[in-house]
Motif scaffolding. Sequence first.
Motif, PDB file in Angstrom:
ATOM      1  N   VAL A  38       0.822  -1.206   0.000  1.00 32.67           N
ATOM      2  CA  VAL A  38       0.000   0.000   0.000  1.00 32.67           C
ATOM      3  C   VAL A  38       0.858   1.259   0.000  1.00 32.67           C
ATOM      4  O   VAL A  38       0.682   2.154  -0.832  1.00 32.67           O
ATOM      5  CB  VAL A  38      -0.957   0.027   1.215  1.00 32.67           C
ATOM      6  N   VAL A  39       1.810   1.341   0.931  1.00 30.97           N
ATOM      7  CA  VAL A  39       2.618   2.554   1.077  1.00 30.97           C
ATOM      8  C   VAL A  39       3.398   2.876  -0.193  1.00 30.97           C
ATOM      9  O   VAL A  39       3.381   4.004  -0.690  1.00 30.97           O
ATOM     10  CB  VAL A  39       3.591   2.419   2.272  1.00 30.97           C
ATOM     11  N   ILE A  40       4.058   1.874  -0.734  1.00 28.73           N
ATOM     12  CA  ILE A  40       4.909   2.101  -1.899  1.00 28.73           C
ATOM     13  C   ILE A  40       4.104   2.432  -3.152  1.00 28.73           C
ATOM     14  O   ILE A  40       4.631   2.999  -4.117  1.00 28.73           O
ATOM     15  CB  ILE A  40       5.815   0.866  -2.149  1.00 28.73           C
ATOM     16  N   SER A  41       2.803   2.119  -3.145  1.00 29.64           N
ATOM     17  CA  SER A  41       1.966   2.348  -4.326  1.00 29.64           C
ATOM     18  C   SER A  41       1.253   3.698  -4.308  1.00 29.64           C
ATOM     19  O   SER A  41       0.643   4.081  -5.306  1.00 29.64           O
ATOM     20  CB  SER A  41       0.924   1.225  -4.451  1.00 29.64           C
ATOM     21  N   THR A  42       1.316   4.403  -3.190  1.00 30.52           N
ATOM     22  CA  THR A  42       0.639   5.699  -3.132  1.00 30.52           C
ATOM     23  C   THR A  42       1.425   6.753  -3.897  1.00 30.52           C
ATOM     24  O   THR A  42       2.656   6.711  -3.957  1.00 30.52           O
ATOM     25  CB  THR A  42       0.459   6.178  -1.674  1.00 30.52           C
ATOM     26  N   ALA A 335      -4.166   1.774  -2.653  1.00 27.17           N
ATOM     27  CA  ALA A 335      -3.550   3.091  -2.851  1.00 27.17           C
ATOM     28  C   ALA A 335      -4.378   3.975  -3.784  1.00 27.17           C
ATOM     29  O   ALA A 335      -4.213   5.196  -3.787  1.00 27.17           O
ATOM     30  CB  ALA A 335      -2.135   2.933  -3.399  1.00 27.17           C
ATOM     31  N   LYS A 336      -5.252   3.377  -4.579  1.00 25.90           N
ATOM     32  CA  LYS A 336      -6.083   4.128  -5.526  1.00 25.90           C
ATOM     33  C   LYS A 336      -7.406   4.582  -4.906  1.00 25.90           C
ATOM     34  O   LYS A 336      -8.141   5.363  -5.525  1.00 25.90           O
ATOM     35  CB  LYS A 336      -6.365   3.267  -6.756  1.00 25.90           C
ATOM     36  N   LEU A 337      -7.725   4.110  -3.718  1.00 29.62           N
ATOM     37  CA  LEU A 337      -8.974   4.497  -3.065  1.00 29.62           C
ATOM     38  C   LEU A 337      -8.872   5.924  -2.533  1.00 29.62           C
ATOM     39  O   LEU A 337      -7.773   6.475  -2.396  1.00 29.62           O
ATOM     40  CB  LEU A 337      -9.276   3.538  -1.912  1.00 29.62           C
ATOM     41  N   ASN A 338     -10.014   6.519  -2.216  1.00 29.68           N
ATOM     42  CA  ASN A 338      -9.935   7.830  -1.567  1.00 29.68           C
ATOM     43  C   ASN A 338      -9.435   7.628  -0.138  1.00 29.68           C
ATOM     44  O   ASN A 338      -9.498   6.514   0.401  1.00 29.68           O
ATOM     45  CB  ASN A 338     -11.288   8.557  -1.610  1.00 29.68           C
TER      46      ASN A 338
END
Length: 400
Positions: A38-42, A335-338
Amino acid sequence: MIRDTGDRMKERNYGIDIFKMFAMYLVCVLHVLGQGGVVISTEKFSANYVVAWGLTLFAYTSVNCFALASGYVGYKAKFRPRKIIELYFIVLFYGIVFLALFSAVDKNNFGFNNFLQAVFPSFSNTNPLYYWYFTAYAIMFMLMPFFNYVINKLERKKHAFLIVVLLLIYCIIPAVMGTDYFHTTNGYSYLWLSALFIVGAYISKYKLFENVKIYKILIALALSLIITVSAHVLLNLYYTNVAEVNIDAQAEVLSNQFGIYSNFMRPSMFANYTFPTTVINSILLLAVFSKIKLKNKFLQNRAVSLVPLVFSVYIIHTNKFIFEQILASLFEGYAKLNPVLLVLAVLGTALAIFVICIMIDMLRFELFKLIKVDKLCLFIENKLIAFWNRLFEKKEREAV
Protein backbone atom coordinates in the motif's frame (compact mmCIF):
# COMPACT_ATOMS: atom_id res chain seq x y z
CA MET A 1 1.25 -13.08 49.15
CA ILE A 2 -1.20 -14.17 46.47
CA ARG A 3 -3.29 -16.96 47.91
CA ASP A 4 -5.54 -18.15 45.16
CA THR A 5 -6.71 -17.73 41.60
CA GLY A 6 -9.29 -15.15 42.65
CA ASP A 7 -6.58 -12.92 44.08
CA ARG A 8 -4.48 -13.28 40.96
CA MET A 9 -7.43 -12.39 38.74
CA LYS A 10 -8.16 -9.37 40.94
CA GLU A 11 -4.54 -8.17 40.64
CA ARG A 12 -4.32 -8.72 36.88
CA ASN A 13 -4.21 -5.60 34.70
CA TYR A 14 -6.60 -6.47 31.90
CA GLY A 15 -5.66 -3.26 30.13
CA ILE A 16 -2.26 -4.82 29.40
CA ASP A 17 -3.98 -7.89 27.93
CA ILE A 18 -5.90 -5.60 25.59
CA PHE A 19 -2.65 -3.73 24.92
CA LYS A 20 -0.98 -6.93 23.71
CA MET A 21 -3.89 -7.68 21.40
CA PHE A 22 -3.85 -4.13 20.07
CA ALA A 23 -0.10 -4.34 19.49
CA MET A 24 -0.55 -7.50 17.43
CA TYR A 25 -3.33 -5.83 15.48
CA LEU A 26 -0.87 -3.01 14.69
CA VAL A 27 1.59 -5.64 13.44
CA CYS A 28 -1.10 -6.73 10.97
CA VAL A 29 -1.71 -3.10 9.96
CA LEU A 30 2.02 -2.60 9.40
CA HIS A 31 2.25 -5.66 7.18
CA VAL A 32 -0.84 -4.75 5.15
CA LEU A 33 0.74 -1.36 4.46
CA GLY A 34 4.29 -2.58 3.92
CA GLN A 35 4.36 -6.14 2.62
CA GLY A 36 0.90 -5.63 1.12
CA GLY A 37 2.30 -2.86 -1.06
CA VAL A 38 0.00 0.00 0.00
CA VAL A 39 2.62 2.55 1.08
CA ILE A 40 4.91 2.10 -1.90
CA SER A 41 1.97 2.35 -4.33
CA THR A 42 0.64 5.70 -3.13
CA GLU A 43 1.35 8.78 -5.20
CA LYS A 44 4.12 10.87 -3.64
CA PHE A 45 2.80 13.58 -1.31
CA SER A 46 -0.82 12.93 -2.17
CA ALA A 47 -3.47 12.73 0.56
CA ASN A 48 -3.20 8.94 0.37
CA TYR A 49 0.57 9.19 0.84
CA VAL A 50 0.10 11.18 4.05
CA VAL A 51 -2.63 8.84 5.32
CA ALA A 52 -0.69 5.65 4.48
CA TRP A 53 2.48 6.94 6.10
CA GLY A 54 0.53 8.18 9.11
CA LEU A 55 -0.84 4.68 9.67
CA THR A 56 2.59 3.16 9.05
CA LEU A 57 4.42 5.37 11.52
CA PHE A 58 1.73 4.69 14.13
CA ALA A 59 1.93 0.94 13.49
CA TYR A 60 5.71 1.02 13.96
CA THR A 61 5.01 1.17 17.70
CA SER A 62 3.77 -2.44 17.62
CA VAL A 63 7.05 -4.24 18.32
CA ASN A 64 8.00 -1.78 21.06
CA CYS A 65 4.57 -2.21 22.64
CA PHE A 66 5.07 -5.96 23.01
CA ALA A 67 8.46 -5.55 24.63
CA LEU A 68 7.19 -2.84 26.99
CA ALA A 69 4.24 -5.03 27.97
CA SER A 70 6.62 -7.93 28.66
CA GLY A 71 8.55 -5.78 31.11
CA TYR A 72 5.42 -4.25 32.61
CA VAL A 73 4.06 -7.62 33.77
CA GLY A 74 7.16 -9.81 33.56
CA TYR A 75 9.57 -8.21 36.02
CA LYS A 76 7.64 -9.65 38.98
CA ALA A 77 6.51 -12.90 37.35
CA LYS A 78 7.95 -16.30 38.15
CA PHE A 79 10.24 -17.61 35.43
CA ARG A 80 8.55 -20.43 33.51
CA PRO A 81 10.78 -22.02 30.82
CA ARG A 82 7.81 -24.02 29.52
CA LYS A 83 6.35 -20.82 28.04
CA ILE A 84 9.16 -20.43 25.54
CA ILE A 85 9.20 -24.20 24.95
CA GLU A 86 5.51 -24.14 24.05
CA LEU A 87 6.09 -21.10 21.85
CA TYR A 88 8.72 -23.04 19.93
CA PHE A 89 6.32 -25.96 19.49
CA ILE A 90 3.80 -23.51 18.01
CA VAL A 91 6.43 -22.18 15.59
CA LEU A 92 7.41 -25.74 14.71
CA PHE A 93 3.78 -26.79 14.22
CA TYR A 94 2.92 -23.99 11.81
CA GLY A 95 6.26 -24.27 10.06
CA ILE A 96 5.67 -27.94 9.22
CA VAL A 97 1.96 -27.46 8.40
CA PHE A 98 2.53 -24.60 5.96
CA LEU A 99 5.56 -26.30 4.42
CA ALA A 100 3.41 -29.37 3.74
CA LEU A 101 0.48 -27.34 2.37
CA PHE A 102 2.52 -25.15 0.05
CA SER A 103 4.66 -28.09 -1.07
CA ALA A 104 1.48 -29.94 -2.02
CA VAL A 105 0.52 -26.99 -4.24
CA ASP A 106 4.01 -26.52 -5.68
CA LYS A 107 6.73 -29.12 -5.08
CA ASN A 108 9.36 -26.42 -5.59
CA ASN A 109 8.40 -25.06 -2.19
CA PHE A 110 9.82 -28.16 -0.57
CA GLY A 111 13.54 -28.14 -0.15
CA PHE A 112 16.20 -28.66 2.48
CA ASN A 113 16.58 -24.93 3.20
CA ASN A 114 12.84 -24.43 3.58
CA PHE A 115 12.67 -27.47 5.85
CA LEU A 116 15.45 -26.10 8.06
CA GLN A 117 13.72 -22.71 8.21
CA ALA A 118 10.48 -24.40 9.28
CA VAL A 119 12.14 -26.50 12.00
CA PHE A 120 14.90 -24.14 13.13
CA PRO A 121 13.80 -20.62 12.10
CA SER A 122 16.21 -18.95 14.51
CA PHE A 123 19.20 -20.49 12.76
CA SER A 124 18.24 -19.67 9.19
CA ASN A 125 20.62 -17.46 7.25
CA THR A 126 18.11 -15.01 5.79
CA ASN A 127 17.86 -11.24 5.80
CA PRO A 128 15.67 -10.26 7.48
CA LEU A 129 15.85 -13.22 9.81
CA TYR A 130 12.88 -15.55 9.40
CA TYR A 131 10.65 -15.10 12.48
CA TRP A 132 13.13 -12.56 13.83
CA TYR A 133 10.85 -11.48 16.67
CA PHE A 134 10.52 -15.04 17.96
CA THR A 135 14.31 -15.34 18.02
CA ALA A 136 14.83 -11.99 19.73
CA TYR A 137 12.04 -12.66 22.22
CA ALA A 138 13.39 -16.15 23.03
CA ILE A 139 16.81 -14.73 23.89
CA MET A 140 15.27 -11.94 25.95
CA PHE A 141 13.04 -14.48 27.71
CA MET A 142 16.02 -16.59 28.77
CA LEU A 143 17.69 -13.47 30.18
CA MET A 144 14.58 -12.36 32.08
CA PRO A 145 15.52 -13.99 35.43
CA PHE A 146 18.72 -11.94 35.45
CA PHE A 147 16.92 -8.77 34.40
CA ASN A 148 14.33 -9.31 37.12
CA TYR A 149 16.98 -9.90 39.76
CA VAL A 150 18.65 -6.61 38.89
CA ILE A 151 15.35 -4.70 38.52
CA ASN A 152 14.10 -5.81 41.93
CA LYS A 153 17.41 -4.92 43.59
CA LEU A 154 17.90 -1.51 41.99
CA GLU A 155 16.83 1.68 43.70
CA ARG A 156 14.58 3.94 41.65
CA LYS A 157 17.31 6.46 40.75
CA LYS A 158 19.69 3.73 39.62
CA HIS A 159 16.95 2.05 37.60
CA ALA A 160 16.17 5.40 35.95
CA PHE A 161 19.85 5.99 35.22
CA LEU A 162 20.12 2.55 33.62
CA ILE A 163 17.19 3.41 31.34
CA VAL A 164 18.81 6.72 30.39
CA VAL A 165 22.00 4.91 29.43
CA LEU A 166 20.16 2.23 27.44
CA LEU A 167 18.04 4.76 25.53
CA LEU A 168 21.10 6.91 24.90
CA ILE A 169 23.12 4.14 23.28
CA TYR A 170 20.29 2.25 21.55
CA CYS A 171 17.94 5.11 20.66
CA ILE A 172 19.36 8.67 20.83
CA ILE A 173 22.89 8.23 19.46
CA PRO A 174 21.82 6.04 16.49
CA ALA A 175 19.03 8.54 15.69
CA VAL A 176 21.34 11.55 15.82
CA MET A 177 24.28 10.01 14.00
CA GLY A 178 22.32 7.88 11.57
CA THR A 179 24.43 4.79 12.28
CA ASP A 180 23.61 1.60 14.16
CA TYR A 181 26.72 1.83 16.32
CA PHE A 182 25.55 -0.68 18.90
CA HIS A 183 24.19 -3.29 16.49
CA THR A 184 20.52 -3.42 17.38
CA THR A 185 19.82 -3.64 13.61
CA ASN A 186 17.35 -0.78 14.06
CA GLY A 187 15.40 -2.68 16.71
CA TYR A 188 15.40 -6.14 15.12
CA SER A 189 17.35 -7.51 18.07
CA TYR A 190 17.05 -8.97 21.56
CA LEU A 191 19.19 -6.05 22.73
CA TRP A 192 16.44 -3.58 21.89
CA LEU A 193 13.66 -5.78 23.28
CA SER A 194 15.65 -6.18 26.49
CA ALA A 195 16.09 -2.42 26.85
CA LEU A 196 12.34 -1.91 26.45
CA PHE A 197 11.66 -4.71 28.95
CA ILE A 198 13.61 -2.71 31.52
CA VAL A 199 11.69 0.46 30.59
CA GLY A 200 8.33 -1.32 30.89
CA ALA A 201 9.32 -2.72 34.27
CA TYR A 202 10.17 0.78 35.53
CA ILE A 203 6.81 2.17 34.39
CA SER A 204 4.99 -0.63 36.21
CA LYS A 205 7.12 -0.79 39.33
CA TYR A 206 6.89 2.93 40.06
CA LYS A 207 3.38 3.44 38.62
CA LEU A 208 4.75 6.20 36.42
CA PHE A 209 1.45 7.28 34.88
CA GLU A 210 -0.87 6.43 37.75
CA ASN A 211 -1.71 10.06 38.58
CA VAL A 212 -1.82 11.29 34.99
CA LYS A 213 -5.28 11.70 33.49
CA ILE A 214 -5.89 9.53 30.45
CA TYR A 215 -7.07 12.45 28.34
CA LYS A 216 -3.74 14.20 28.88
CA ILE A 217 -1.89 11.09 27.68
CA LEU A 218 -4.14 10.88 24.63
CA ILE A 219 -3.51 14.55 23.79
CA ALA A 220 0.24 14.00 24.12
CA LEU A 221 0.01 10.92 21.89
CA ALA A 222 -2.02 12.79 19.25
CA LEU A 223 0.44 15.70 19.23
CA SER A 224 3.41 13.34 19.02
CA LEU A 225 1.88 11.48 16.08
CA ILE A 226 1.02 14.72 14.26
CA ILE A 227 4.58 15.98 14.73
CA THR A 228 6.03 12.63 13.60
CA VAL A 229 3.93 12.37 10.44
CA SER A 230 4.36 16.06 9.56
CA ALA A 231 8.12 15.90 10.02
CA HIS A 232 8.34 12.76 7.90
CA VAL A 233 6.32 14.27 5.03
CA LEU A 234 8.10 17.66 5.14
CA LEU A 235 11.53 16.06 5.28
CA ASN A 236 10.76 13.83 2.32
CA LEU A 237 9.30 16.77 0.42
CA TYR A 238 12.43 18.81 1.12
CA TYR A 239 14.77 16.11 -0.13
CA THR A 240 12.65 15.48 -3.21
CA ASN A 241 12.53 19.16 -4.19
CA VAL A 242 16.21 19.87 -3.52
CA ALA A 243 17.91 16.60 -4.38
CA GLU A 244 15.54 15.59 -7.17
CA VAL A 245 16.40 11.93 -6.67
CA ASN A 246 14.58 8.81 -5.58
CA ILE A 247 15.00 9.43 -1.88
CA ASP A 248 14.11 5.87 -0.90
CA ALA A 249 17.24 4.36 -2.41
CA GLN A 250 19.78 7.13 -2.98
CA ALA A 251 21.68 7.34 0.30
CA GLU A 252 24.97 7.90 -1.52
CA VAL A 253 23.54 10.73 -3.60
CA LEU A 254 22.07 12.36 -0.51
CA SER A 255 25.38 12.09 1.29
CA ASN A 256 27.22 13.69 -1.62
CA GLN A 257 24.73 16.55 -1.98
CA PHE A 258 24.00 17.26 1.66
CA GLY A 259 27.18 16.10 3.35
CA ILE A 260 27.00 15.79 7.12
CA TYR A 261 23.38 17.04 7.17
CA SER A 262 22.26 13.77 5.59
CA ASN A 263 23.38 12.02 8.79
CA PHE A 264 20.99 14.05 10.92
CA MET A 265 17.99 14.30 8.58
CA ARG A 266 17.33 11.10 6.68
CA PRO A 267 14.14 10.63 4.65
CA SER A 268 13.12 7.33 6.27
CA MET A 269 14.50 7.91 9.77
CA PHE A 270 11.04 8.06 11.43
CA ALA A 271 10.15 4.55 10.20
CA ASN A 272 12.34 2.85 12.75
CA TYR A 273 11.60 0.89 15.93
CA THR A 274 14.42 2.62 17.83
CA PHE A 275 13.70 6.18 16.70
CA PRO A 276 12.84 8.47 19.65
CA THR A 277 9.34 9.42 18.41
CA THR A 278 8.45 5.74 17.94
CA VAL A 279 9.61 5.01 21.49
CA ILE A 280 7.67 7.96 22.91
CA ASN A 281 4.49 6.91 21.09
CA SER A 282 4.91 3.32 22.31
CA ILE A 283 5.29 4.41 25.94
CA LEU A 284 2.26 6.70 25.68
CA LEU A 285 0.20 3.81 24.28
CA LEU A 286 1.29 1.63 27.21
CA ALA A 287 0.22 4.42 29.57
CA VAL A 288 -3.22 4.63 27.93
CA PHE A 289 -3.94 0.91 28.01
CA SER A 290 -2.58 0.44 31.55
CA LYS A 291 -5.42 2.68 32.71
CA ILE A 292 -8.17 0.60 31.10
CA LYS A 293 -10.23 -1.24 33.69
CA LEU A 294 -12.28 -4.30 32.76
CA LYS A 295 -14.92 -4.99 35.39
CA ASN A 296 -17.17 -7.23 33.34
CA LYS A 297 -16.38 -10.88 34.15
CA PHE A 298 -17.25 -12.06 30.64
CA LEU A 299 -14.83 -9.57 29.06
CA GLN A 300 -12.18 -10.44 31.62
CA ASN A 301 -12.45 -14.14 30.76
CA ARG A 302 -12.36 -13.40 27.02
CA ALA A 303 -9.23 -11.29 27.43
CA VAL A 304 -7.49 -14.01 29.46
CA SER A 305 -8.45 -16.72 26.93
CA LEU A 306 -7.44 -14.74 23.84
CA VAL A 307 -4.07 -13.38 24.96
CA PRO A 308 -2.26 -16.77 24.75
CA LEU A 309 -3.35 -17.00 21.09
CA VAL A 310 -2.19 -13.53 20.09
CA PHE A 311 1.44 -14.41 19.34
CA SER A 312 0.26 -17.01 16.85
CA VAL A 313 -1.23 -14.22 14.73
CA TYR A 314 2.37 -13.19 14.04
CA ILE A 315 3.53 -16.78 13.56
CA ILE A 316 0.77 -17.57 11.05
CA HIS A 317 0.61 -14.51 8.80
CA THR A 318 4.39 -13.98 8.65
CA ASN A 319 5.05 -17.59 7.75
CA LYS A 320 7.57 -17.56 4.90
CA PHE A 321 5.12 -18.88 2.30
CA ILE A 322 2.16 -16.73 3.30
CA PHE A 323 4.24 -13.59 3.68
CA GLU A 324 6.15 -13.96 0.42
CA GLN A 325 3.70 -15.74 -1.86
CA ILE A 326 0.31 -14.44 -0.71
CA LEU A 327 0.65 -11.11 1.10
CA ALA A 328 3.36 -9.60 -1.13
CA SER A 329 1.79 -6.59 -2.96
CA LEU A 330 -1.66 -8.10 -2.43
CA PHE A 331 -3.23 -4.83 -1.29
CA GLU A 332 -1.47 -2.28 -3.50
CA GLY A 333 -4.85 -1.49 -5.11
CA TYR A 334 -5.85 0.23 -1.85
CA ALA A 335 -3.55 3.09 -2.85
CA LYS A 336 -6.08 4.13 -5.53
CA LEU A 337 -8.97 4.50 -3.07
CA ASN A 338 -9.93 7.83 -1.57
CA PRO A 339 -8.24 8.53 1.80
CA VAL A 340 -11.23 7.52 3.95
CA LEU A 341 -11.76 4.25 2.11
CA LEU A 342 -8.01 3.58 2.21
CA VAL A 343 -8.03 3.83 6.01
CA LEU A 344 -11.10 1.61 6.29
CA ALA A 345 -9.66 -0.93 3.85
CA VAL A 346 -6.31 -1.16 5.65
CA LEU A 347 -7.81 -1.34 9.13
CA GLY A 348 -10.51 -3.79 8.02
CA THR A 349 -8.03 -6.06 6.23
CA ALA A 350 -5.72 -6.06 9.25
CA LEU A 351 -8.68 -6.95 11.48
CA ALA A 352 -9.65 -9.80 9.13
CA ILE A 353 -6.10 -11.17 9.24
CA PHE A 354 -6.08 -10.90 13.03
CA VAL A 355 -9.45 -12.66 13.47
CA ILE A 356 -8.73 -15.41 10.92
CA CYS A 357 -5.39 -16.18 12.55
CA ILE A 358 -7.01 -16.29 16.00
CA MET A 359 -9.66 -18.71 14.71
CA ILE A 360 -6.99 -20.93 13.15
CA ASP A 361 -5.01 -20.92 16.38
CA MET A 362 -8.07 -21.93 18.39
CA LEU A 363 -7.97 -25.21 16.45
CA ARG A 364 -4.26 -25.55 17.13
CA PHE A 365 -4.90 -24.85 20.81
CA GLU A 366 -7.47 -27.65 21.02
CA LEU A 367 -5.14 -30.03 19.18
CA PHE A 368 -2.28 -29.25 21.56
CA LYS A 369 -4.62 -29.82 24.49
CA LEU A 370 -5.74 -33.15 23.01
CA ILE A 371 -2.19 -34.46 22.53
CA LYS A 372 -1.10 -32.96 25.88
CA VAL A 373 1.65 -30.67 24.62
CA ASP A 374 1.36 -28.71 27.87
CA LYS A 375 2.40 -31.81 29.84
CA LEU A 376 5.36 -32.34 27.53
CA CYS A 377 6.40 -28.71 28.04
CA LEU A 378 6.08 -29.13 31.80
CA PHE A 379 8.16 -32.33 31.66
CA ILE A 380 10.92 -30.57 29.71
CA GLU A 381 10.75 -27.61 32.10
CA ASN A 382 11.19 -29.87 35.13
CA LYS A 383 14.17 -31.59 33.52
CA LEU A 384 15.78 -28.23 32.71
CA ILE A 385 15.21 -26.94 36.25
CA ALA A 386 16.61 -30.15 37.74
CA PHE A 387 19.68 -29.91 35.51
CA TRP A 388 20.12 -26.24 36.43
CA ASN A 389 19.89 -27.01 40.16
CA ARG A 390 22.31 -29.94 39.95
CA LEU A 391 24.76 -27.82 37.97
CA PHE A 392 24.87 -25.02 40.51
CA GLU A 393 24.68 -27.29 43.54
CA LYS A 394 27.69 -29.13 42.18
CA LYS A 395 29.59 -25.89 41.66
CA GLU A 396 28.71 -24.73 45.16
CA ARG A 397 29.99 -28.02 46.67
CA GLU A 398 33.19 -27.76 44.66
CA ALA A 399 33.68 -24.19 45.84
CA VAL A 400 33.33 -25.34 49.45
